[in-house]
Design a protein around this motif. Structure first.
Motif, PDB file in Angstrom:
ATOM      1  N   TRP A  66       0.759  -1.401   0.177  1.00 18.01           N
ATOM      2  CA  TRP A  66       0.030   0.179  -0.070  1.00 18.01           C
ATOM      3  C   TRP A  66       1.111   1.242  -0.023  1.00 18.01           C
ATOM      4  O   TRP A  66       0.545   2.127  -0.807  1.00 18.01           O
ATOM      5  CB  TRP A  66      -0.757  -0.051   1.186  1.00 18.01           C
ATOM      6  N   MET A 106      -4.210   4.238  -6.293  1.00 13.57           N
ATOM      7  CA  MET A 106      -4.670   4.305  -4.990  1.00 13.57           C
ATOM      8  C   MET A 106      -6.244   5.009  -4.987  1.00 13.57           C
ATOM      9  O   MET A 106      -7.180   4.507  -4.357  1.00 13.57           O
ATOM     10  CB  MET A 106      -3.917   5.136  -4.118  1.00 13.57           C
ATOM     11  N   VAL A 135      -9.658  -1.235  -1.553  1.00 15.91           N
ATOM     12  CA  VAL A 135      -8.249  -1.593  -0.984  1.00 15.91           C
ATOM     13  C   VAL A 135      -7.989  -2.894  -0.658  1.00 15.91           C
ATOM     14  O   VAL A 135      -7.069  -3.350  -1.000  1.00 15.91           O
ATOM     15  CB  VAL A 135      -8.025  -0.148  -0.226  1.00 15.91           C
ATOM     16  N   LEU A 189      -5.481  -5.697  -2.026  1.00 12.69           N
ATOM     17  CA  LEU A 189      -4.279  -6.006  -1.274  1.00 12.69           C
ATOM     18  C   LEU A 189      -4.227  -7.600  -1.012  1.00 12.69           C
ATOM     19  O   LEU A 189      -3.331  -8.116  -1.076  1.00 12.69           O
ATOM     20  CB  LEU A 189      -4.018  -5.143   0.231  1.00 12.69           C
TER      21      LEU A 189
END
Length: 142
Positions: free
Chosen positions: A10, A21, A30, A34
């Motif tokens: 991140w 982002m 997000v 990830l």
């Protein structure tokens, strides 16, 4: 270790791919992104852990794999072109706090060029690509 890799990934995205982002934040994905990326390297991670590989080596190898498809950074490349070829505009964007926003807009504006010519580690230094992008930046700014 997985949480540490997610944090480092991140951090990498924030500094090298802020366009990604913002896209991930806008879609509230997000954590999903990830998790998917780290799950994709679990076998490598588990093999190195079972072999007793030092943590710093595991981190470096895993981060290289996790960020491979994020390199080279279009954001950093276009920001560099803007600062080199359009110094006054770059300084004005930076002073007003909109530099990141404008570079992300440039990525969108240059998307057809990136798709047509491609943007890889191999052609990142290609003068033709550079000149075409400089022209597109000039069009965007006018």
């Amino acid at each position: 270790m997985e949480d540490l890799l997610k944090e480092k990934l991140w951090f990498y995205i924030i500094h090298n791919n802020p366009d990604l982002m913002f896209t991930l934040q806008d879609s509230y994905d997000v954590l999903g992104y990830l998790n998917e990326k780290v799950n994709g390297i679990k076998s490598i991670l588990e093999d190195m852990l079972s072999e007793g590989t030092p943590q710093y080596i595991i981190e470096e190898i895993c981060l290289n794999v996790l960020t491979e498809d994020l390199k080279p950074s279009r954001f950093l490349y276009l920001r560099s072109l803007l600062s080199e070829e359009f110094e006054k505009t770059y300084a004005a964007f930076q002073e007003s706090g909109i530099l990141t926003y404008e570079v992300i807009n440039l990525i969108e504006s240059c998307q057809p060029i990136f798709e047509a010519i491609g943007f890889t580690k191999e052609n990142e230094e290609d003068p033709t690509l550079r000149n075409v992008l400089i022209g597109q930046i000039a069009d965007y700014l006018s």
